[in-house]
Design a protein around this motif. Structure first.
Motif, mmCIF file in Angstrom:
data_model
loop_
_atom_site.group_PDB
_atom_site.id
_atom_site.type_symbol
_atom_site.label_atom_id
_atom_site.label_comp_id
_atom_site.label_asym_id
_atom_site.label_seq_id
_atom_site.Cartn_x
_atom_site.Cartn_y
_atom_site.Cartn_z
ATOM 1 N N ASN A 114 10.319 -22.881 4.882
ATOM 2 C CA ASN A 114 9.172 -22.192 5.472
ATOM 3 C C ASN A 114 9.205 -20.695 5.177
ATOM 4 N N SER A 115 10.105 -19.974 5.813
ATOM 5 C CA SER A 115 10.180 -18.528 5.597
ATOM 6 C C SER A 115 11.046 -18.207 4.391
ATOM 7 N N GLY A 116 10.911 -16.969 3.920
ATOM 8 C CA GLY A 116 11.735 -16.515 2.815
ATOM 9 C C GLY A 116 13.211 -16.526 3.170
ATOM 10 N N ALA A 117 13.528 -16.024 4.359
ATOM 11 C CA ALA A 117 14.930 -15.979 4.771
ATOM 12 C C ALA A 117 15.540 -17.383 4.745
ATOM 13 N N GLU A 118 14.776 -18.375 5.159
ATOM 14 C CA GLU A 118 15.283 -19.761 5.119
ATOM 15 C C GLU A 118 15.548 -20.218 3.694
ATOM 16 N N ALA A 119 14.695 -19.790 2.770
ATOM 17 C CA ALA A 119 14.925 -20.170 1.374
ATOM 18 C C ALA A 119 16.223 -19.546 0.874
ATOM 19 N N VAL A 120 16.443 -18.278 1.215
ATOM 20 C CA VAL A 120 17.682 -17.608 0.786
ATOM 21 C C VAL A 120 18.891 -18.270 1.436
ATOM 22 N N GLU A 121 18.804 -18.537 2.736
ATOM 23 C CA GLU A 121 19.894 -19.251 3.429
ATOM 24 C C GLU A 121 20.180 -20.584 2.731
ATOM 25 N N ASN A 150 19.937 -4.410 -1.146
ATOM 26 C CA ASN A 150 19.215 -5.686 -1.204
ATOM 27 C C ASN A 150 18.326 -5.872 0.005
ATOM 28 N N PHE A 151 17.307 -6.706 -0.153
ATOM 29 C CA PHE A 151 16.601 -7.257 1.001
ATOM 30 C C PHE A 151 16.365 -8.734 0.757
ATOM 31 N N HIS A 152 17.007 -9.578 1.556
ATOM 32 C CA HIS A 152 16.846 -11.026 1.402
ATOM 33 C C HIS A 152 16.404 -11.707 2.697
ATOM 34 N N GLY A 153 16.117 -10.916 3.737
ATOM 35 C CA GLY A 153 15.677 -11.524 4.993
ATOM 36 C C GLY A 153 16.490 -11.013 6.161
ATOM 37 N N ARG A 154 16.347 -11.669 7.315
ATOM 38 C CA ARG A 154 16.818 -11.106 8.584
ATOM 39 C C ARG A 154 17.761 -11.999 9.371
ATOM 40 N N VAL A 202 20.472 -11.866 -6.689
ATOM 41 C CA VAL A 202 19.799 -10.567 -6.819
ATOM 42 C C VAL A 202 18.278 -10.725 -6.790
ATOM 43 N N GLU A 203 17.618 -9.622 -6.455
ATOM 44 C CA GLU A 203 16.172 -9.505 -6.644
ATOM 45 C C GLU A 203 15.951 -8.953 -8.054
ATOM 46 N N PRO A 204 15.090 -9.581 -8.864
ATOM 47 C CA PRO A 204 14.820 -9.057 -10.212
ATOM 48 C C PRO A 204 14.233 -7.643 -10.178
ATOM 49 N N CYS A 235 17.963 -15.858 -8.523
ATOM 50 C CA CYS A 235 16.991 -14.768 -8.455
ATOM 51 C C CYS A 235 16.094 -14.957 -7.244
ATOM 52 N N ASP A 236 16.107 -13.973 -6.368
ATOM 53 C CA ASP A 236 15.218 -13.986 -5.207
ATOM 54 C C ASP A 236 13.878 -13.406 -5.646
ATOM 55 N N GLU A 237 12.930 -14.291 -5.891
ATOM 56 C CA GLU A 237 11.591 -13.900 -6.373
ATOM 57 C C GLU A 237 10.556 -14.019 -5.258
ATOM 58 N N ILE A 238 11.017 -13.904 -4.022
ATOM 59 C CA ILE A 238 10.107 -14.091 -2.888
ATOM 60 C C ILE A 238 8.996 -13.046 -2.889
ATOM 61 N N GLN A 239 9.349 -11.807 -3.238
ATOM 62 C CA GLN A 239 8.331 -10.750 -3.298
ATOM 63 C C GLN A 239 7.874 -10.480 -4.733
ATOM 64 N N SER A 240 8.787 -10.599 -5.692
ATOM 65 C CA SER A 240 8.473 -10.225 -7.078
ATOM 66 C C SER A 240 7.763 -11.340 -7.840
ATOM 67 N N GLY A 264 8.649 -17.577 -1.933
ATOM 68 C CA GLY A 264 8.080 -17.559 -0.579
ATOM 69 C C GLY A 264 6.795 -16.765 -0.599
ATOM 70 N N LYS A 265 6.580 -16.003 0.441
ATOM 71 C CA LYS A 265 5.415 -15.118 0.556
ATOM 72 C C LYS A 265 4.140 -15.733 -0.037
ATOM 73 N N ALA A 266 3.743 -15.389 -1.271
ATOM 74 C CA ALA A 266 2.462 -15.848 -1.822
ATOM 75 C C ALA A 266 2.373 -17.370 -1.954
HETATM 76 C C1 LIG Z 1 10.235 -10.879 2.336
HETATM 77 C C2 LIG Z 1 11.470 -11.198 1.583
HETATM 78 C C3 LIG Z 1 12.414 -12.110 2.080
HETATM 79 C C4 LIG Z 1 12.312 -12.717 3.443
HETATM 80 O O1 LIG Z 1 11.149 -13.447 3.646
HETATM 81 P P1 LIG Z 1 10.671 -13.797 5.135
HETATM 82 O O2 LIG Z 1 9.536 -14.750 4.927
HETATM 83 O O3 LIG Z 1 10.235 -12.503 5.776
HETATM 84 O O4 LIG Z 1 11.833 -14.394 5.840
HETATM 85 C C5 LIG Z 1 13.493 -12.419 1.289
HETATM 86 N N1 LIG Z 1 13.650 -11.862 0.070
HETATM 87 C C6 LIG Z 1 12.775 -10.975 -0.442
HETATM 88 C C7 LIG Z 1 13.008 -10.402 -1.796
HETATM 89 C C8 LIG Z 1 11.661 -10.600 0.302
HETATM 90 O O5 LIG Z 1 10.813 -9.698 -0.168
#
Ligand SMILES: *Cc1c(COP(=O)(O)O)cnc(C)c1O
Length: 410
Positions: A114-121, A150-154, A202-204, A235-240, A264-266
């Protein structure tokens, strides 16, 4: 276009909603003082009927704009059929969604979450399981190499390896097993990698850090060192990802294929949270029944919206818009360097604008832009993150850039 005043509840004004949020909502955000009531495409309307150009796109969750007609139609159709089964039963959207997402991304298998953080987990769990079962790392000794800023979630595990004090401090005890390296510095990864390394994550392009693009040889060198040491590249492509940078996946700019991608996201089309881990069959394949799951992951509504998102991405139209409008955005923002702007980073319709010393803070600049009807948000103290919906018109894009030039010029 959304017309002002339709469906707007006129009993309240923005200040009253702001007061309610302040009184009853947890204070874990510092939003701009604007209260949105409706939106369409690249435009949002607040509770007082004022219109704003969206220059943030929900941190790329709204790549296709607000309420894209094809996405709303897919969601509505599915709402009238089936919304949730849990994963105790099969449903007729999951298989097609996974097949179509795998084909779109050129991968073998999909784990929907569902959420991005869950995908990273989930990617972290998969990498660890793979390290013990396939690579032969002694149990509880798997390491994952991550990058500073880095930013991969919370979640508690993810903030354990955050270098941002606000995200990290006083949320311990922390999850061990992560090794920090310097973002953009492949040598630091080459030095840290070992036979216990399960993965490099990593985030690209680092979004939250301020749209930081690494050197061109960074990802290729990570790919090489992962291959040499039998480690996974994640590669964490949730935002990129998903057309934001002009390619389906930002890592494609550097000609690199990862073993796992987090999306995630989009992927949720701006309608609901949809995320996934996609990647190699022999890696995602390590998960057996009972070892991982999610009540809502891959639910029929999410899968139907995800399939509509995939249909949009398959046309290539949004990637192309990002490339063309992005070239225009970067050309125009580049002209501001030396005129209140110190640096512009990014790719496609995505930019980090570094405000020159002596200029407004990122927050003050965001508030000044809001007053002019353009909504974006600072990231870090002196960076504006610009990420308009990919449906933005060239004319509207110019309107927003003009406002930025006006606010930052000195
Ligand atoms: C937003 C983001 C996440 C986390 O996604 P959530 O849906 O807020 O949990 C993880 N990785 C990257 C690169 C993000 O931009």
């Amino acid at each position: 276009m959304a017309t002002a005043h339709t469906h707007v509840d006129t009993r309240y004004r923005a200040t009253e909603f702001l007061a309610l949020d302040d009184r009853y909502s947890a204070h874990n955000y510092h939003p701009l003082p604007v209260v949105i009531a409706e939106a369409e495409g690249a435009w949002m309307t607040d509770v007082d009927g004022r219109r704003y150009l969206d220059f943030l796109a929900g941190y790329s969750a709204l790549n296709f704009g607000h309420r894209h007609p094809e996405l709303v139609a897919a969601a509505t159709e599915q709402l009238n059929k089936l919304t949730l089964t849990s994963r105790a039963f099969h449903h007729d959207q999951l298989g097609p969604f996974c097949q179509e997402l795998a084909e779109l991304t050129g991968t073998d298998r999909v784990l929907p979450m569902n959420s991005g953080a869950e995908a990273v987990e989930s990617a972290i769990k998969i990498a660890r399981k793979w390290a013990y079962q396939v690579k032969g790392v002694p149990e509880n000794q798997a390491e994952i190499i991550v990058a500073g800023s880095n930013f991969h979630g919370r979640t508690t595990t993810i903030v354990s390896f955050s270098t941002d004090p606000e995200a990290h401090d006083e949320f311990g005890p922390y999850t061990p097993g992560f090794t920090l390296t310097d973002y953009g510095d492949a040598t630091s990864v080459e030095a840290a990698i070992s036979e216990r390394t399960a993965a490099v994550l990593v985030e690209p392009i680092q979004g939250e850090a301020g749209v930081v693009v690494p050197p061109a040889d960074y990802l290729p060198r990570l790919r090489r060192v992962c291959d040499e040491h039998g480690a996974l590249l994640i590669c964490d492509e949730i935002q990129s990802g998903l057309a934001r940078t002009g390619e389906l996946l930002a890592s494609a700019h550097d000609g690199v294929r990862a073993d796992l991608y987090t999306l995630g996201k989009a992927l949720g089309g701006g309608i609901l949270p949809v995320s996934a881990v996609v990647g190699r069959d022999d890696v995602i394949g390590v998960l057996q029944p009972g070892q991982h799951g999610s009540t809502f992951g891959g639910n029929p509504l999410a899968a139907a919206v995800g399939r509509a998102v995939i249909r949009l991405l398959r046309t290539g139209e949004f990637q192309e818009r990002s490339r063309e409008l992005g070239a225009h955005l970067h050309r125009r923002l580049g002209e501001l360097i030396g005129h209140g702007v110190a640096e512009v980073r990014g790719r496609g319709l995505w930019a980090g604008v570094e405000i020159a010393p002596g200029g407004p803070t990122g927050r003050a600049a965001s508030e000044a832009l809001m007053a002019q009807g353009v909504l974006c948000k600072e990231t870090q103290a002196s960076t504006l993150r610009i990420a308009p919906p990919l449906v933005v018109s060239r004319e509207d894009l110019d309107t927003g850039i003009d406002a930025i030039a006006g606010v930052l010029a000195r």
